[in-house]
Design a protein around this motif. Structure first.
Motif, short mmCIF file in Angstrom:
data_model
loop_
_atom_site.label_atom_id
_atom_site.label_comp_id
_atom_site.label_asym_id
_atom_site.label_seq_id
_atom_site.Cartn_x
_atom_site.Cartn_y
_atom_site.Cartn_z
N UNK A 186 -12.56 -18.04 8.51
CA UNK A 186 -13.01 -18.33 7.14
C UNK A 186 -14.49 -18.70 7.13
N UNK A 187 -14.94 -19.35 8.19
CA UNK A 187 -16.38 -19.65 8.29
C UNK A 187 -17.18 -18.36 8.41
N UNK A 188 -16.63 -17.38 9.12
CA UNK A 188 -17.30 -16.08 9.22
C UNK A 188 -17.37 -15.40 7.85
N UNK A 189 -16.26 -15.45 7.12
CA UNK A 189 -16.22 -14.84 5.78
C UNK A 189 -17.19 -15.56 4.84
N UNK A 190 -17.26 -16.87 4.95
CA UNK A 190 -18.18 -17.66 4.14
C UNK A 190 -19.63 -17.25 4.39
N UNK A 191 -20.00 -17.08 5.65
CA UNK A 191 -21.37 -16.68 5.98
C UNK A 191 -21.65 -15.26 5.50
N UNK B 66 -19.44 -25.70 -0.75
CA UNK B 66 -18.03 -25.30 -0.67
C UNK B 66 -17.21 -26.41 -0.04
N UNK B 67 -16.00 -26.59 -0.55
CA UNK B 67 -15.11 -27.64 -0.03
C UNK B 67 -14.85 -27.42 1.46
N UNK B 68 -14.84 -28.51 2.22
CA UNK B 68 -14.71 -28.42 3.68
C UNK B 68 -13.41 -27.75 4.11
N UNK B 69 -12.34 -27.94 3.34
CA UNK B 69 -11.05 -27.34 3.72
C UNK B 69 -11.10 -25.81 3.72
N UNK B 70 -11.95 -25.24 2.86
CA UNK B 70 -12.10 -23.79 2.81
C UNK B 70 -12.66 -23.25 4.12
N UNK B 71 -13.45 -24.07 4.81
CA UNK B 71 -14.14 -23.64 6.03
C UNK B 71 -13.46 -24.18 7.29
N UNK C 151 -26.34 -27.58 -0.27
CA UNK C 151 -25.95 -26.22 0.09
C UNK C 151 -26.60 -25.79 1.40
N UNK C 152 -27.89 -26.08 1.52
CA UNK C 152 -28.62 -25.70 2.74
C UNK C 152 -28.06 -26.42 3.96
N UNK C 153 -27.77 -27.71 3.80
CA UNK C 153 -27.23 -28.49 4.92
C UNK C 153 -25.88 -27.95 5.36
N UNK C 154 -25.05 -27.55 4.40
CA UNK C 154 -23.73 -27.01 4.74
C UNK C 154 -23.87 -25.70 5.53
N UNK C 155 -24.74 -24.81 5.08
CA UNK C 155 -24.94 -23.54 5.79
C UNK C 155 -25.48 -23.81 7.19
#
Length: 314
Positions: free
Chosen positions: A130-135, A120-125, A163-167
């Motif tokens: 928004x990070x909570x919603x993403x998780x 996911x694009x960094x700006x979204x998080x 993907x794994x690294x971002x999570x």
């Protein structure tokens, strides 16, 4: 229903009131279970394939709330045509797809599409909420938890290392100890410590599951404490019984080999009391002596008797 399913059931029902959080959760769903395809006429399609009806329901809800897309006909068609428990959402209206791509920043200002595998694009998080919603969206799509009564283990299975690294990075931002392991062709982000999993549920706003897990943790800890106490007491009893058995064995050897008559009076009395009361504790043995003696005194005399037995055995 498993504990993992209970968590997903709760997360599936929760929808943020903020559009930017809805978009962050939808971004997770699209990146982890979305596919870009071409229709029969060559038009771009956005497909979301899922085995979980909760993802289906959440996706339709967000599409309606955040993008005002009428999903009623799409939902009906999806439910009728799903095969082998795989639901397929297909968006074909170019305007809707472009609006979604721009919102989740899958498409840049020049119309270039990014790869879903990149994360996911960094700006979204950018925002905490928004990070909570993403998780929340990530766990709903690719997450699972073990039965807390058997052990503490939470994992999210990703198709790519990016993907794994971002999570992992997002979880670390929340102060959680997340690690990555490869499993065949997948990359698994996992958390094993119970308190971290509790925090994760709080982050995703799975409040009922959080309370249930905390209650299970308290119950489990109480059982562990009781087991430790019982094991400790059992070990102490075994130690006392073994010590008493050796004392009696040594005293009987002295009696049969050299006789009590050759012992000093205080040891002779101690030896006889030990034989008369084989199950008595050191404190109780001391009360049977005349005059009474404390535990340390009894222990000292019994040790002297053992030394005498050892010397005479050669």
């Amino acid at each position: 229903m498993s504990f993992s399913s209970e968590v997903k059931e709760e997360l599936g029902k929760y929808v943020s009131r903020n559009r930017h959080c809805q978009i962050a959760e939808l971004a997770a769903i699209i990146h982890y279970q979305g596919h870009l395809a071409r229709g029969e006429a060559g038009q771009l399609q956005l497909q979301i394939l899922t085995e979980n009806p909760l993802v289906l329901r959440k996706c339709f809800t967000i599409l309606n709330k955040a993008f005002k897309i009428d999903t009623s006909e799409m939902e009906e068609e999806c439910l009728q045509n799903h095969k082998n428990s795989v639901y397929t959402i297909v968006l074909e209206r170019e305007e809707d797809i472009m609006n979604i791509f721009r919102a989740i920043k899958l498409m840049d200002e020049e119309g270039v599409l990014h790869d879903l595998k990149d994360g996911v694009h960094a700006d979204i998080l950018d925002q905490y909420c928004c990070r909570r919603a993403f998780m929340r969206g990530a766990f709903l799509c690719i997450g699972s938890m073990s039965d807390p009564m058997k052990g503490y283990h939470l994992e999210l299975v990703c198709n790519t290392g990016q993907q794994a690294k971002q999570i992992q990075e997002v979880l670390i931002m929340f102060g959680l100890d997340a690690k990555i392991v490869t499993r065949k062709k997948y990359f698994v982000v996992y958390i094993k410590e119970g308190s971290n999993i509790v925090d994760f549920l709080g982050i995703c706003k799975a409040r009922v599951a959080l309370m249930n897990l905390e209650n299970l943790r308290i119950l489990k800890e109480m059982r562990n404490k009781i087991n430790r106490k019982v094991n400790c007491e059992t070990a102490n009893i075994a130690k006392t019984v073994n010590a008493a058995a050796k004392q009696i064995d040594d005293i009987m050897f002295i009696r049969d080999s050299i006789g009590f008559s050759k012992l000093p009076d205080h040891l002779k009395q101690m030896a006889q009391v030990r034989l008369d009361y084989p199950e008595a504790s050191l404190k109780e043995l001391g009360q049977y002596l005349n005059p009474p003696v404390g535990k340390s005194g009894v222990n000292h005399r019994l040790r002297k008797l053992c030394e005498i037995a050892d010397l005479n055995r050669g």
